[in-house]
Write a protein that holds these residues in place. Structure first.
Motif, PDB file in Angstrom:
ATOM      1  N   ILE A 119      11.611   9.665  34.518  1.00 30.59           N
ATOM      2  CA  ILE A 119      10.197   9.491  34.874  1.00 30.59           C
ATOM      3  C   ILE A 119       9.577  10.851  35.205  1.00 30.59           C
ATOM      4  CG2 ILE A 119       8.582   8.487  36.542  1.00 30.59           C
ATOM      5  CD1 ILE A 119      10.656   6.248  37.030  1.00 30.59           C
ATOM      6  N   THR A 120      10.301  11.640  35.978  1.00 35.12           N
ATOM      7  CA  THR A 120       9.779  12.934  36.428  1.00 35.12           C
ATOM      8  C   THR A 120       9.566  13.877  35.250  1.00 35.12           C
ATOM      9  OG1 THR A 120      10.876  12.629  38.542  1.00 35.12           O
ATOM     10  CG2 THR A 120      10.247  14.887  37.975  1.00 35.12           C
ATOM     11  N   LYS A 121      10.540  13.911  34.340  1.00 37.65           N
ATOM     12  CA  LYS A 121      10.395  14.764  33.138  1.00 37.65           C
ATOM     13  C   LYS A 121       9.154  14.352  32.367  1.00 37.65           C
ATOM     14  CE  LYS A 121      15.140  15.475  32.200  1.00 37.65           C
ATOM     15  NZ  LYS A 121      16.234  14.826  31.507  1.00 37.65           N
ATOM     16  N   ARG A 122       9.021  13.052  32.116  1.00 35.97           N
ATOM     17  CA  ARG A 122       7.870  12.540  31.359  1.00 35.97           C
ATOM     18  C   ARG A 122       6.567  12.941  32.044  1.00 35.97           C
ATOM     19  NH1 ARG A 122      10.638   7.503  30.486  1.00 35.97           N
ATOM     20  NH2 ARG A 122       9.505   6.496  32.172  1.00 35.97           N
ATOM     21  N   TYR A 123       6.508  12.747  33.352  1.00 33.42           N
ATOM     22  CA  TYR A 123       5.276  13.000  34.101  1.00 33.42           C
ATOM     23  C   TYR A 123       4.886  14.481  34.065  1.00 33.42           C
ATOM     24  CZ  TYR A 123       1.949  13.138  37.974  1.00 33.42           C
ATOM     25  OH  TYR A 123       0.836  13.334  38.737  1.00 33.42           O
ATOM     26  N   PHE A 124       5.830  15.374  34.331  1.00 32.85           N
ATOM     27  CA  PHE A 124       5.503  16.804  34.373  1.00 32.85           C
ATOM     28  C   PHE A 124       5.235  17.363  32.972  1.00 32.85           C
ATOM     29  CE2 PHE A 124       5.646  18.501  38.669  1.00 32.85           C
ATOM     30  CZ  PHE A 124       6.144  17.420  39.371  1.00 32.85           C
ATOM     31  N   VAL A 125       5.955  16.840  31.984  1.00 33.58           N
ATOM     32  CA  VAL A 125       5.732  17.290  30.603  1.00 33.58           C
ATOM     33  C   VAL A 125       4.323  16.873  30.148  1.00 33.58           C
ATOM     34  CG1 VAL A 125       6.416  16.931  28.180  1.00 33.58           C
ATOM     35  CG2 VAL A 125       8.155  17.432  29.908  1.00 33.58           C
ATOM     36  N   GLU A 126       3.969  15.587  30.439  1.00 35.49           N
ATOM     37  CA  GLU A 126       2.631  15.086  30.079  1.00 35.49           C
ATOM     38  C   GLU A 126       1.528  15.965  30.675  1.00 35.49           C
ATOM     39  OE1 GLU A 126       2.052  11.004  31.317  1.00 35.49           O
ATOM     40  OE2 GLU A 126       3.484  10.357  29.772  1.00 35.49           O
ATOM     41  N   GLN A 127       1.803  16.476  31.860  1.00 28.14           N
ATOM     42  CA  GLN A 127       0.807  17.297  32.544  1.00 28.14           C
ATOM     43  C   GLN A 127       0.856  18.753  32.100  1.00 28.14           C
ATOM     44  OE1 GLN A 127       0.052  16.673  36.534  1.00 28.14           O
ATOM     45  NE2 GLN A 127      -0.363  14.560  36.023  1.00 28.14           N
ATOM     46  N   GLY A 128       1.795  19.062  31.237  1.00 24.99           N
ATOM     47  CA  GLY A 128       1.938  20.421  30.727  1.00 24.99           C
ATOM     48  C   GLY A 128       2.352  21.404  31.813  1.00 24.99           C
ATOM     49  N   ARG A 129       3.070  20.910  32.813  1.00 25.72           N
ATOM     50  CA  ARG A 129       3.477  21.799  33.902  1.00 25.72           C
ATOM     51  C   ARG A 129       4.913  22.273  33.723  1.00 25.72           C
ATOM     52  NH1 ARG A 129       1.150  17.838  38.304  1.00 25.72           N
ATOM     53  NH2 ARG A 129       2.608  18.733  39.774  1.00 25.72           N
ATOM     54  N   GLN A 130       5.140  23.504  34.161  1.00 30.48           N
ATOM     55  CA  GLN A 130       6.501  24.056  34.077  1.00 30.48           C
ATOM     56  C   GLN A 130       7.294  23.642  35.307  1.00 30.48           C
ATOM     57  OE1 GLN A 130       6.983  28.056  33.017  1.00 30.48           O
ATOM     58  NE2 GLN A 130       5.374  28.034  31.491  1.00 30.48           N
ATOM     59  N   PHE A 131       8.504  23.207  35.089  1.00 25.92           N
ATOM     60  CA  PHE A 131       9.299  22.734  36.227  1.00 25.92           C
ATOM     61  C   PHE A 131      10.785  22.811  35.912  1.00 25.92           C
ATOM     62  CE2 PHE A 131      10.845  18.677  34.546  1.00 25.92           C
ATOM     63  CZ  PHE A 131      10.072  18.578  33.400  1.00 25.92           C
ATOM     64  N   ASP A 132      11.581  22.878  36.972  1.00 30.99           N
ATOM     65  CA  ASP A 132      13.028  22.710  36.841  1.00 30.99           C
ATOM     66  C   ASP A 132      13.379  21.443  37.592  1.00 30.99           C
ATOM     67  OD1 ASP A 132      13.776  25.039  35.374  1.00 30.99           O
ATOM     68  OD2 ASP A 132      13.291  26.207  37.170  1.00 30.99           O
TER      69      ASP A 132
END
Ligand code: AMP
Length: 212
Positions: A119-132
């Motif tokens: 869920i977290t990967k999908r959410y941050f990717v959709e928002q175009g945000r960089q994250f680990d």
């Protein structure tokens, strides 16, 4: 006979009064028993008590015709190979991004700790945000406090756990409640008993008096 797989813990506790109203009453104290399969009065069904994350698997493969599990677990499980016909309106909470109160992460690439990695990967990717992503299995609230992560993704009910740990809710990912899920083949083969239970549950839910 129907097998109903139920997520142990909070969901089991809240599902028992609802099931009792539908005539499904375990022969033993389901919350205390060490048995994993608990028969019910008049042999209407067996209650199978398992970890929340295993409920979709049992229902997908037909080991349980029915399952009772949180929408968070279903979202994390992904591709649904079963039906999800009823919102049981219990276990209501929010899936949220949270972080340390009044503190913006210094780097634009943030570290997010969670057990909800899909869920977290999908959410941050959709928002175009960089994250680990830092995968944890519990007590996510601890991660920002000890510098393991900048933010967390976790379930929030009253918000007391966040508050007690100096964290604040930042973004709502989804509102969550507990769902009934049904094995696809069983929906055909045991249609009559499943439909009867579903109709029964729907009228109890509409009435709402099983809720605290
Ligand atoms: P609260 O302090 O009331 O906001 O509750 C937050 C804590 O309870 C977190 O550790 C959550 O993971 C957990 N939690 C809240 N709601 C649920 C739920 N419906 N199902 C499972 N865990 C939950």
């Amino acid at each position: 006979m129907l097998n109903i797989a139920i997520a142990k813990g909070r969901i089991l506790k809240e599902a028992l009064p609802l099931l009792a109203r539908a005539g499904i009453v375990p022969l033993e104290d389901a919350e205390k028993s060490r048995k994993l399969i608990i028969p019910t009065k008049n042999n209407v069904a067996n209650i199978i008590i398992i970890r929340a994350t295993d409920v979709p698997t049992y229902v997908e493969y037909g080991a349980a015709e029915l399952g009772i599990v949180g929408k968070d677990v279903l979202m994390e499980y992904g591709d649904q190979k079963f039906f999800e016909p009823i919102d049981l309106k219990i276990g209501q909470c929010r899936l949220m991004v949270a972080g340390i109160k009044n503190q913006t992460p210094k780097s634009h690439r943030i570290r997010v700790a969670t057990k909800f990695s899909n869920i977290t990967k999908r959410y941050f990717v959709e928002q175009g945000r960089q994250f680990d992503l830092i995968k944890l299995y519990g007590s996510m609230e601890l991660a920002p406090l000890v510098g393991l992560a900048d933010q967390i993704v976790d379930l929030v009910d009253t918000g007391n756990t966040l508050l007690a740990n100096g964290l604040e809710p930042l973004e709502l990912i989804a509102t969550i409640s507990t769902r009934l899920i049904v094995n696809k083949a069983a929906m055909k083969l045991k249609r009559e008993s499943i439909m009867m239970l579903m109709e029964n549950l729907e009228s109890i839910i509409e009435d709402g008096s099983y809720l605290k």
